[in-house]
Structure formats: C-alpha cells, structure tokens
Write a protein that holds these residues in place. Structure first.
Motif, PDB file in Angstrom:
ATOM      1  N   SER A   1      -1.150  -5.550  -4.822  1.00  0.00           N
ATOM      2  CA  SER A   1      -2.488  -5.215  -4.325  1.00  0.00           C
ATOM      3  C   SER A   1      -3.568  -5.847  -5.180  1.00  0.00           C
ATOM      4  O   SER A   1      -4.570  -6.367  -4.667  1.00  0.00           O
ATOM      5  CB  SER A   1      -2.658  -3.689  -4.305  1.00  0.00           C
ATOM      6  OG  SER A   1      -1.634  -3.082  -3.561  1.00  0.00           O
TER       7      SER A   1
ATOM      8  N   GLY B   1      -6.142  -8.586  -3.819  1.00  0.00           N
ATOM      9  CA  GLY B   1      -7.579  -8.346  -3.889  1.00  0.00           C
ATOM     10  C   GLY B   1      -8.318  -9.443  -4.632  1.00  0.00           C
ATOM     11  O   GLY B   1      -9.381  -9.915  -4.191  1.00  0.00           O
TER      12      GLY B   1
ATOM     13  N   LEU C   1      -7.874  -2.034   0.634  1.00  0.00           N
ATOM     14  CA  LEU C   1      -6.547  -2.638   0.477  1.00  0.00           C
ATOM     15  C   LEU C   1      -5.756  -1.930  -0.619  1.00  0.00           C
ATOM     16  O   LEU C   1      -4.564  -1.652  -0.462  1.00  0.00           O
ATOM     17  CB  LEU C   1      -6.703  -4.121   0.153  1.00  0.00           C
ATOM     18  CG  LEU C   1      -5.420  -4.881  -0.190  1.00  0.00           C
ATOM     19  CD1 LEU C   1      -4.531  -4.965   1.026  1.00  0.00           C
ATOM     20  CD2 LEU C   1      -5.759  -6.280  -0.687  1.00  0.00           C
ATOM     21  N   LEU C   2      -6.419  -1.627  -1.740  1.00  0.00           N
ATOM     22  CA  LEU C   2      -5.728  -0.933  -2.824  1.00  0.00           C
ATOM     23  C   LEU C   2      -5.275   0.451  -2.372  1.00  0.00           C
ATOM     24  O   LEU C   2      -4.160   0.886  -2.677  1.00  0.00           O
ATOM     25  CB  LEU C   2      -6.657  -0.828  -4.034  1.00  0.00           C
ATOM     26  CG  LEU C   2      -7.061  -2.152  -4.693  1.00  0.00           C
ATOM     27  CD1 LEU C   2      -8.049  -1.905  -5.814  1.00  0.00           C
ATOM     28  CD2 LEU C   2      -5.844  -2.886  -5.223  1.00  0.00           C
TER      29      LEU C   2
ATOM     30  N   CYS D   1       4.071 -10.764  -1.551  1.00  0.00           N
ATOM     31  CA  CYS D   1       5.097  -9.746  -1.305  1.00  0.00           C
ATOM     32  C   CYS D   1       6.491 -10.314  -1.514  1.00  0.00           C
ATOM     33  O   CYS D   1       7.371  -9.647  -2.080  1.00  0.00           O
ATOM     34  CB  CYS D   1       4.953  -9.184   0.107  1.00  0.00           C
ATOM     35  SG  CYS D   1       3.449  -8.225   0.370  1.00  0.00           S
TER      36      CYS D   1
ATOM     37  N   SER E   1      -2.315   0.064   0.062  1.00  0.00           N
ATOM     38  CA  SER E   1      -1.089  -0.327  -0.630  1.00  0.00           C
ATOM     39  C   SER E   1      -0.471   0.858  -1.366  1.00  0.00           C
ATOM     40  O   SER E   1       0.755   0.996  -1.411  1.00  0.00           O
ATOM     41  CB  SER E   1      -1.395  -1.455  -1.618  1.00  0.00           C
ATOM     42  OG  SER E   1      -1.936  -2.567  -0.946  1.00  0.00           O
ATOM     43  N   SER E   2      -1.302   1.702  -1.947  1.00  0.00           N
ATOM     44  CA  SER E   2      -0.754   2.871  -2.635  1.00  0.00           C
ATOM     45  C   SER E   2      -0.088   3.829  -1.666  1.00  0.00           C
ATOM     46  O   SER E   2       0.937   4.431  -1.978  1.00  0.00           O
ATOM     47  CB  SER E   2      -1.868   3.584  -3.408  1.00  0.00           C
ATOM     48  OG  SER E   2      -2.865   4.054  -2.507  1.00  0.00           O
TER      49      SER E   2
ATOM     50  N   GLY F   1      -0.486  -4.085   7.737  1.00  0.00           N
ATOM     51  CA  GLY F   1      -1.488  -4.035   6.680  1.00  0.00           C
ATOM     52  C   GLY F   1      -2.614  -5.029   6.894  1.00  0.00           C
ATOM     53  O   GLY F   1      -3.792  -4.700   6.714  1.00  0.00           O
TER      54      GLY F   1
ATOM     55  N   GLY G   1      -0.803 -12.965   1.478  1.00  0.00           N
ATOM     56  CA  GLY G   1      -0.062 -11.702   1.419  1.00  0.00           C
ATOM     57  C   GLY G   1       1.445 -11.860   1.477  1.00  0.00           C
ATOM     58  O   GLY G   1       2.170 -11.324   0.619  1.00  0.00           O
TER      59      GLY G   1
END
Length: 544
Positions: free
Chosen positions: A381, A385, A367-368, A430, A371-372, A31, A426
C-alpha cells in the motif's frame, strides 16, 4: 484477466482455470475499481469547483461501474466458452475441431493458414512434453531473457536512480511554474477566425485588457454628488466610454448644476443630452423605467465600458483587477456588476491546483484503508501510494513544461492519472510482495515476467489508440493528447523502470517467513501417473 488465463494449463478443467483467474486477478481488479470510484466520486462532489469536471467524473464513474459488471459477467463467460473450445480441440475463431497433423497437411494452403493452432499433435503425446502457447510469445521472451536481466543489473541501477532524480527535478521545475486558467482561443479549432483574431489582438493590442462592462443593475440617485463622485472614482485609471462622465461634462459646458433635483436631472438627460447627435449612441446604455402619469421616468439601469492598460502579465493583472472590483461591488452604495464574455476563461480556477492534489492525498489514504481491510501487505500500500503521488507530480510538472495550463481538461487528466498509475503498477507490486525466499532481484524478474508483459501490451494499445488524437486540429484535443501521453509515459516509467530497480534494494524483505526444507529425516518417494482419457482433461493419480 487475459494474462492470468494464458498462464493456466489447457489440460486443466475449465472450472479450475476460471477459479485460478479469479483468485489471481479479482482482488486487485476490485481494489483498482474502488480506487477509480473513490477518485472520480471526490471529483464529482462539491469539493470540485468546475462543473465540467464534475459532469465528466459522474459519467466516468458510471462507466467504471458498468465495466466492472461487464468483466464479472460477459468477459468471464467468454473465457469459459474459450476454455471449452480448447478442451475440445476446437479453433478459437471458427469453433471447428482442429484436424490432426496428417489430415491438415493434405488440405489447401489457405485452409492450413486459417486452421493453424498451437495445439500439440496427439501423435507426439508419448513424449510427455507440453508446449504452452506463452512460451513462444515474443514480448515474454524479450522480458524474460533480456529486459529483466538488464534492468536489475548492478551497473544499470545507478543510472535508473539518476534518471528518477532527473524526473523529479524536471517535475519540480514545472510544478513551480504551474499556470491557471484558459485562453478563449483554446476552445476552438486552430485554423478559425477566432484564433486569428486572438493572435492579432495579442500581437497589436496586448497592452489593453478586454472591454469590461460596468453594469449598474438597479435605480441609483445619479443626481447626487456623492454617487457621481463614487462612480467616477471606480472608473478612475481606466480608458472609459461613460455616458455619466459625458453628461456631467455636458452640464458643466452649459453652466448647469450637476446636483439638481431628480426631475431636472432626468429631463435634461432625456430631452437635451440624448438628443444631441454626438451623444445619441449613449441611448443604448441607459434603461428608463416609467414611474407614473405626469412624472419623469427613472434611470432603472445603465452601463459603462472600461478598458485597462496592462503589462506582459495580462492574465494576473486582470485577475487582481476582477477580484478588487468584485469585492468593491459588495460594499459600494451603488449596486453594480462587472462582466465580459472572456471573463469565463480569464477567471482563476480558485482550486485548480489544490483540488487535484487534495484528491490525490485522499485517494492514497483511501487506498491504505482499503488495503488494511483486504489484509494486503502494508508495504504494498505504501509503495502504491507513493507511486501514485510520483506519477501525479510528474504529469503536473511535465505538462507545464510542455505548455499545458491548468484548465478543465488538464485537471480531468490529473484525476485520471491516479487510477491509471494504480492499474499499471499495482499488479507488479503485488506480484513482487507475494514471493518468499530467494532474492529481491529474482522476484522482480518474476513479477516483470508475469505482470510486466501485460502492462507493456496495455501501454502499446494505449499509445496506438492515442496517436490519432494528436492529429486533431483543436487546442482542447491537443491538451488532452499531451496530458494522456504524459500519464501513460510516467506510468510506464514507474512500472517498467523505476519500481523494478528500487525494489531490488528497498523493502519489503524476501527472507522472512521462509524456512528451507530440512536435510535430515525420512523422505517419501512420490510417483505421479497421468491418465489420458482421450480428452484434454488429464487426471493425476499420486501414489506414495
């Protein structure tokens, strides 16, 4: 990857250890790599109006791709090789089998120092205890026993929140003072003749603009009264070095008409005006083009030099002046250009402010979406962001307060700040979001223990590599050092202070999707027996 590898047990099979590392790391690493490529790709596209930035970002995108392939291939192979060395009780550097403790004690001191490992002696395995190398790590012990408890303390949180408000306030203060452009002296070393000349010019002649070259690049009817009036009007208000103005004054002194025919105008210019000693230097400002046998040549091109009076806002006034003259050159009956070598640096970067911010917003949207698709928790996300935008905003504001202007180097650092912030924060986000049950404070401490130490090590290595850059006597390198130092500092603040504090009282929640085990019902007794076959691989036989 290295931190995840260290969290695995040495008595696991190598394939299981590598699989655990890839499961833990590769989604986030992929990612962040995609985010780097997205941001650099935007900066290398026609959306950016600076060729230096586009060239660098194309090269950087290639470097990120090569790095990703390197991590998947060679670095992973090194981990596998290290795993087999550990399984065989071999030293990580010399690949020799580590002798038992009694044999090692009989060796010389230098041999014991070289062959020192943290492997537990086989003679003590009857105690069935396992000492993991990470348990005695200094940074890990500090984060686990001191920093994690301190940053999540109830009495410390208000001060961290206050610190973040101060951070935002100073960032906003600098953002409102952002300056665009670059001085010519910023491109050379500090102790040079160019820098000395620039300082002297700014000290004694700062009220004057650079000498502007007014170039008429095609044949024009200079003998026409209207054209003469237009050219004099364009140069009005400047300090002028103009052959046309001197020639018209020359004709007036001799009672000759300034609107004579072309042949008379050109003949007097060549054989009368330019032959005078006081006007002979204007011969370098006029280019004649032959027309035909027996005809007077035509003025093919000419130039006039202009100097403008300015005030303290020299750069802003010059920018307005350049824009006005360039717009005038598009509508004028006389085709002309204006130029000076310093205009390369005085020109405004039209999208210098908007371009990094636009890249930031597009990168956050990417990024959103990513992530989805990866089925990552949406709040992760959102947090990531917001962190990226906060780091970007802080770097932009603080670099202005530090005297850094928006030139090509600082814009590059703003683009790189996005990926750096995602890489640092990140894993922590996570790791926090993956926990279920217990409290937010507990999972913040766990996330700091697992991912805060690798981030801290990365910051320390980054700072050590960046320190020599600050000693280079060059303005461009000094700008690079300041921007990269601010990027690392803002990312470290968010990763190690702001996020661990804010996550303790803001979503995501830790209680949903967690059901405590029932207290009633039948219970089963589980016995685990370890079978050691003389290697580091331990088989577990479970009976119920």
């Amino acid at each position: 990857m290295l931190s995840s590898w260290r969290r695995t047990r040495e008595d696991q099979h190598v394939k299981e250890r590598v699989a655990s590392v890839f499961e833990d790391v590769m989604l986030r690493f992929s990612g962040s790599t995609a985010l780097h490529l997205m941001t650099l790709g935007l900066a290398a596209s026609p959306l950016t109006n600076m060729e230096a930035v586009r060239l660098f970002c194309r090269t950087a995108a290639l470097a990120v791709s090569v790095s990703y392939a390197y991590m998947l291939s060679f670095y992973s192979s090194c981990l596998v090789f290290t795993g087999y060395l550990e399984t065989g009780y071999r030293h990580g550097c010399f690949c020799r089998r580590v002798p038992k403790q009694d044999r090692l004690n009989s060796k010389p001191a230098w041999y014991r120092c070289l062959m020192y490992t943290r492997y537990q002696d086989e003679a003590m395995e009857h105690t069935r205890t396992y000492i993991h190398p990470r348990d005695s790590h200094l940074l890990l012990g500090c984060v686990r026993r001191c920093y994690g408890d301190w940053i999540t303390n109830t009495y410390v949180k208000p001060f961290v929140v206050l610190l973040y408000l101060v951070y935002i306030s100073f960032g906003l203060m600098g953002f409102l003072q952002v300056a665009q452009g670059s001085e010519p002296s910023s491109l050379v070393a500090m102790d040079t003749a160019t820098a000395s000349y620039t300082r002297a010019q700014q000290r004694y002649f700062s009220s004057y603009s650079p000498v502007i070259g007014f170039y008429i690049y095609e044949s024009a009817p200079y003998w026409n009264t209207t054209v003469q009036r237009d050219l004099l009007e364009y140069a009005k208000g400047f300090q002028r070095i103009s052959w046309l103005e001197a020639y018209l004054a020359y004709l007036s002194e001799r009672n000759q008409s300034t609107s004579s025919a072309r042949e008379n105008f050109t003949h007097t210019l060549r054989h009368g005006f330019l032959r005078e000693p006081q006007f002979a230097h204007f011969a370098d400002d006029i280019i004649f083009a032959e027309r035909g046998p027996g005809e007077e040549p035509d003025v093919a091109a000419s130039r006039i030099f202009l100097v403008a009076k300015t005030t303290e806002n020299k750069r802003e006034e010059m920018s307005v002046l350049l824009d006005t003259l360039r717009r005038l050159s598009l509508t004028s009956r006389v085709r002309f250009l204006i130029f000076n070598p310093s205009f390369v640096y005085l020109d405004r970067y039209a999208a210098a402010v908007s371009s990094p911010l636009r890249h930031s917003l597009l990168a956050v949207l990417f990024l959103l979406g990513l992530s989805s698709l990866a089925v990552v928790e949406p709040l992760v996300s959102v947090w990531l962001g917001l962190t990226m935008l906060s780091v970007q905003f802080g770097v932009l504001g603080f670099m202005t307060l530090w005297g850094v202007e928006l030139d090509c180097v600082s814009v590059l650092c703003l683009i790189l700040a996005l990926g750096h912030a995602a890489d640092c924060s990140g894993p922590l986000l996570c790791g926090f979001a993956a926990g279920r049950g217990d409290s937010r404070t507990h999972w913040v401490r766990v996330a700091l223990e697992r991912h805060g130490v690798p981030s801290l090590q990365a910051f320390l290595c980054y700072g050590a590599a960046l320190a020599p850059v600050g000693s280079v006597r060059s303005n461009l390198t000094r700008t690079l050092f300041r921007c990269l130092a601010l990027t690392a500092g803002c990312s470290a603040l968010h990763t190690l202070a702001f996020l661990p504090t804010l996550l303790t009282f803001l979503p995501p929640s830790k209680n949903r999707a967690h059901r405590p085990p029932a207290g009633d019902g039948p219970r089963q007794e589980v016995e685990c027996v370890e079978m050691n076959d003389g290697t580091r691989v331990v088989d577990q036989i479970t009976t119920v």
